[in-house]
Design a protein around this motif. Structure first.
Motif, PDB file in Angstrom:
ATOM      1  N   VAL A 138      29.440 -42.168  31.764  1.00 59.85           N
ATOM      2  CA  VAL A 138      28.337 -42.152  31.036  1.00 59.85           C
ATOM      3  C   VAL A 138      27.452 -43.537  31.077  1.00 59.85           C
ATOM      4  O   VAL A 138      26.101 -43.191  31.436  1.00 59.85           O
ATOM      5  N   ILE A 139      27.995 -44.715  31.229  1.00 58.63           N
ATOM      6  CA  ILE A 139      27.053 -45.724  31.483  1.00 58.63           C
ATOM      7  C   ILE A 139      26.548 -45.613  32.966  1.00 58.63           C
ATOM      8  O   ILE A 139      25.321 -46.101  32.882  1.00 58.63           O
ATOM      9  N   LEU A 140      27.078 -45.150  34.077  1.00 56.01           N
ATOM     10  CA  LEU A 140      26.536 -45.100  35.113  1.00 56.01           C
ATOM     11  C   LEU A 140      25.745 -44.153  35.477  1.00 56.01           C
ATOM     12  O   LEU A 140      24.380 -44.472  35.738  1.00 56.01           O
ATOM     13  N   LEU A 141      25.507 -43.028  34.477  1.00 56.27           N
ATOM     14  CA  LEU A 141      24.522 -42.180  34.382  1.00 56.27           C
ATOM     15  C   LEU A 141      23.296 -42.529  33.741  1.00 56.27           C
ATOM     16  O   LEU A 141      22.253 -42.363  34.296  1.00 56.27           O
ATOM     17  N   GLN A 142      23.453 -43.558  32.684  1.00 55.74           N
ATOM     18  CA  GLN A 142      22.436 -44.019  31.871  1.00 55.74           C
ATOM     19  C   GLN A 142      21.780 -45.025  32.812  1.00 55.74           C
ATOM     20  O   GLN A 142      20.411 -45.051  32.903  1.00 55.74           O
ATOM     21  N   ILE A 143      22.397 -45.665  33.683  1.00 54.03           N
ATOM     22  CA  ILE A 143      22.014 -46.766  34.474  1.00 54.03           C
ATOM     23  C   ILE A 143      21.046 -46.315  35.512  1.00 54.03           C
ATOM     24  O   ILE A 143      19.908 -46.442  35.921  1.00 54.03           O
ATOM     25  N   MET A 144      21.405 -45.048  36.200  1.00 50.57           N
ATOM     26  CA  MET A 144      21.013 -43.996  37.136  1.00 50.57           C
ATOM     27  C   MET A 144      19.718 -43.612  36.627  1.00 50.57           C
ATOM     28  O   MET A 144      18.758 -43.420  37.217  1.00 50.57           O
ATOM     29  N   LYS A 145      19.746 -43.042  35.306  1.00 54.40           N
ATOM     30  CA  LYS A 145      18.510 -42.608  34.645  1.00 54.40           C
ATOM     31  C   LYS A 145      17.355 -43.431  34.574  1.00 54.40           C
ATOM     32  O   LYS A 145      16.142 -43.444  34.845  1.00 54.40           O
ATOM     33  N   GLN A 146      17.787 -44.795  34.306  1.00 56.43           N
ATOM     34  CA  GLN A 146      16.717 -45.881  34.495  1.00 56.43           C
ATOM     35  C   GLN A 146      16.322 -45.896  35.737  1.00 56.43           C
ATOM     36  O   GLN A 146      15.066 -46.292  35.787  1.00 56.43           O
ATOM     37  N   ASP A 147      16.914 -45.839  36.749  1.00 60.91           N
ATOM     38  CA  ASP A 147      16.351 -46.120  37.944  1.00 60.91           C
ATOM     39  C   ASP A 147      15.871 -44.829  38.666  1.00 60.91           C
ATOM     40  O   ASP A 147      15.335 -44.866  39.669  1.00 60.91           O
ATOM     41  N   ALA A 148      15.620 -43.733  37.795  1.00 59.56           N
ATOM     42  CA  ALA A 148      15.236 -42.445  38.479  1.00 59.56           C
ATOM     43  C   ALA A 148      16.114 -42.084  39.570  1.00 59.56           C
ATOM     44  O   ALA A 148      15.392 -41.634  40.468  1.00 59.56           O
ATOM     45  N   ASP A 149      17.211 -42.353  39.750  1.00 61.67           N
ATOM     46  CA  ASP A 149      18.138 -41.863  40.970  1.00 61.67           C
ATOM     47  C   ASP A 149      19.516 -41.064  40.799  1.00 61.67           C
ATOM     48  O   ASP A 149      20.513 -41.646  40.986  1.00 61.67           O
ATOM     49  N   ILE A 150      19.343 -40.124  40.161  1.00 61.20           N
ATOM     50  CA  ILE A 150      20.456 -39.321  39.382  1.00 61.20           C
ATOM     51  C   ILE A 150      21.364 -38.730  40.265  1.00 61.20           C
ATOM     52  O   ILE A 150      22.482 -38.499  40.304  1.00 61.20           O
ATOM     53  N   ARG A 151      20.593 -38.511  41.652  1.00 61.77           N
ATOM     54  CA  ARG A 151      21.482 -37.499  42.693  1.00 61.77           C
ATOM     55  C   ARG A 151      22.203 -38.697  43.630  1.00 61.77           C
ATOM     56  O   ARG A 151      22.795 -38.928  44.207  1.00 61.77           O
TER      57      ARG A 151
END
Length: 151
Positions: A138-151
Protein backbone atom coordinates in the motif's frame (compact mmCIF):
# COMPACT_ATOMS: atom_id res chain seq x y z
CA UNK A 1 -0.12 -36.91 -3.19
CA UNK A 2 -3.45 -35.27 -3.98
CA UNK A 3 -2.42 -32.09 -2.15
CA UNK A 4 0.82 -31.93 -4.14
CA UNK A 5 -1.09 -32.44 -7.38
CA UNK A 6 -3.51 -29.63 -6.49
CA UNK A 7 -0.65 -27.34 -5.53
CA UNK A 8 1.29 -28.20 -8.71
CA UNK A 9 -1.65 -27.39 -10.96
CA UNK A 10 -2.14 -24.13 -9.08
CA UNK A 11 1.56 -23.24 -9.42
CA UNK A 12 1.47 -23.85 -13.18
CA UNK A 13 -1.65 -21.69 -13.45
CA UNK A 14 0.08 -19.02 -11.39
CA UNK A 15 3.22 -18.96 -13.54
CA UNK A 16 1.26 -18.79 -16.78
CA UNK A 17 -0.93 -15.98 -15.43
CA UNK A 18 1.97 -13.97 -14.01
CA UNK A 19 3.02 -12.55 -17.37
CA UNK A 20 -0.55 -11.55 -18.17
CA UNK A 21 -0.87 -9.76 -14.82
CA UNK A 22 2.41 -7.94 -15.49
CA UNK A 23 1.23 -6.74 -18.89
CA UNK A 24 -2.27 -5.72 -17.82
CA UNK A 25 -1.98 -4.31 -14.31
CA UNK A 26 1.68 -4.10 -13.37
CA UNK A 27 1.98 -4.08 -9.59
CA UNK A 28 -1.40 -2.47 -8.89
CA UNK A 29 -2.79 -5.83 -7.70
CA UNK A 30 -0.01 -6.23 -5.14
CA UNK A 31 -2.08 -5.32 -2.03
CA UNK A 32 -5.08 -7.38 -3.17
CA UNK A 33 -3.02 -10.48 -3.81
CA UNK A 34 -1.27 -10.12 -0.45
CA UNK A 35 -4.67 -9.76 1.25
CA UNK A 36 -5.93 -12.93 -0.44
CA UNK A 37 -2.78 -14.82 0.59
CA UNK A 38 -2.99 -13.58 4.17
CA UNK A 39 -6.68 -14.47 4.52
CA UNK A 40 -6.02 -17.94 3.08
CA UNK A 41 -3.14 -18.46 5.52
CA UNK A 42 -5.35 -17.41 8.43
CA UNK A 43 -8.08 -19.80 7.25
CA UNK A 44 -5.69 -22.70 6.70
CA UNK A 45 -5.96 -24.20 10.22
CA UNK A 46 -9.76 -24.24 9.96
CA UNK A 47 -9.90 -25.31 6.31
CA UNK A 48 -7.68 -28.34 6.77
CA UNK A 49 -10.37 -30.08 8.84
CA UNK A 50 -12.22 -30.71 5.56
CA UNK A 51 -10.67 -32.16 2.41
CA UNK A 52 -12.62 -29.88 0.05
CA UNK A 53 -12.01 -26.60 1.90
CA UNK A 54 -8.39 -27.55 2.55
CA UNK A 55 -7.87 -28.33 -1.13
CA UNK A 56 -9.53 -25.07 -2.15
CA UNK A 57 -7.36 -22.97 0.18
CA UNK A 58 -4.27 -24.86 -1.00
CA UNK A 59 -5.22 -24.21 -4.64
CA UNK A 60 -5.81 -20.49 -4.01
CA UNK A 61 -2.48 -20.19 -2.20
CA UNK A 62 -0.75 -21.97 -5.08
CA UNK A 63 -2.30 -19.64 -7.65
CA UNK A 64 -1.38 -16.55 -5.65
CA UNK A 65 2.16 -17.73 -4.96
CA UNK A 66 3.81 -16.95 -8.31
CA UNK A 67 1.27 -14.46 -9.63
CA UNK A 68 3.44 -11.50 -8.68
CA UNK A 69 6.78 -12.79 -9.98
CA UNK A 70 6.67 -11.12 -13.39
CA UNK A 71 5.07 -7.84 -12.25
CA UNK A 72 7.61 -7.44 -9.44
CA UNK A 73 10.55 -8.29 -11.70
CA UNK A 74 9.39 -5.86 -14.37
CA UNK A 75 8.89 -3.12 -11.79
CA UNK A 76 12.27 -3.72 -10.16
CA UNK A 77 14.10 -3.71 -13.50
CA UNK A 78 12.23 -0.62 -14.68
CA UNK A 79 13.30 1.29 -11.58
CA UNK A 80 16.87 0.06 -11.96
CA UNK A 81 16.94 1.07 -15.63
CA UNK A 82 15.60 4.52 -14.84
CA UNK A 83 17.56 5.28 -11.67
CA UNK A 84 20.81 3.31 -12.13
CA UNK A 85 21.19 2.11 -15.75
CA UNK A 86 24.70 0.77 -15.16
CA UNK A 87 23.38 -1.59 -12.48
CA UNK A 88 20.62 -3.39 -14.40
CA UNK A 89 22.55 -6.69 -14.44
CA UNK A 90 23.12 -6.44 -10.69
CA UNK A 91 19.45 -5.64 -10.15
CA UNK A 92 18.46 -8.63 -12.25
CA UNK A 93 20.55 -10.97 -10.11
CA UNK A 94 19.27 -9.41 -6.88
CA UNK A 95 15.70 -10.38 -7.73
CA UNK A 96 16.41 -14.08 -7.26
CA UNK A 97 18.54 -13.34 -4.18
CA UNK A 98 15.60 -11.58 -2.50
CA UNK A 99 13.13 -14.30 -3.49
CA UNK A 100 15.45 -16.96 -2.05
CA UNK A 101 16.01 -14.90 1.09
CA UNK A 102 12.24 -14.78 1.58
CA UNK A 103 11.97 -18.53 1.06
CA UNK A 104 14.75 -19.16 3.60
CA UNK A 105 13.25 -16.76 6.15
CA UNK A 106 9.80 -18.31 5.72
CA UNK A 107 11.21 -21.81 6.09
CA UNK A 108 13.06 -20.86 9.25
CA UNK A 109 9.96 -19.22 10.67
CA UNK A 110 7.84 -22.24 9.74
CA UNK A 111 10.33 -24.58 11.39
CA UNK A 112 10.17 -22.64 14.64
CA UNK A 113 6.38 -22.59 14.54
CA UNK A 114 6.16 -26.33 13.90
CA UNK A 115 8.62 -27.05 16.71
CA UNK A 116 6.93 -24.92 19.34
CA UNK A 117 3.28 -24.64 18.29
CA UNK A 118 2.64 -27.46 15.83
CA UNK A 119 1.99 -27.81 12.12
CA UNK A 120 -1.57 -26.50 12.38
CA UNK A 121 -0.30 -22.99 13.21
CA UNK A 122 2.07 -22.52 10.28
CA UNK A 123 -0.60 -20.64 8.31
CA UNK A 124 -1.17 -18.19 11.12
CA UNK A 125 2.57 -17.62 11.38
CA UNK A 126 2.76 -17.07 7.64
CA UNK A 127 0.04 -14.45 7.85
CA UNK A 128 2.25 -12.23 10.03
CA UNK A 129 4.70 -11.33 7.22
CA UNK A 130 1.67 -11.23 4.93
CA UNK A 131 0.29 -8.32 6.93
CA UNK A 132 3.66 -6.61 6.62
CA UNK A 133 3.60 -7.20 2.86
CA UNK A 134 0.14 -5.62 2.59
CA UNK A 135 1.33 -2.52 4.44
CA UNK A 136 4.48 -2.24 2.31
CA UNK A 137 2.49 -2.71 -0.93
CA UNK A 138 0.00 0.00 0.00
CA UNK A 139 2.83 2.40 0.87
CA UNK A 140 4.62 1.59 -2.41
CA UNK A 141 1.50 2.27 -4.46
CA UNK A 142 0.91 5.54 -2.62
CA UNK A 143 4.47 6.65 -3.39
CA UNK A 144 4.05 5.65 -7.02
CA UNK A 145 0.77 7.55 -7.31
CA UNK A 146 2.57 10.64 -6.11
CA UNK A 147 5.18 10.06 -8.81
CA UNK A 148 2.41 9.29 -11.37
CA UNK A 149 4.26 6.08 -12.25
CA UNK A 150 1.88 3.26 -11.28
CA UNK A 151 2.99 0.80 -13.95
Amino acid sequence: SVALLIFGIAAITSNVSSGQVANKTGIRLLPLIYVIQTVCLLLLPIATHNLVSGGLILFILGVMMYLLNSPLQMHFLKIATREHPACVNLASSLISVFFNFGIAAGSAMGGVIVKYAGLRFVGIGGAVPGIGAIICAVILLQIMKQDADIR
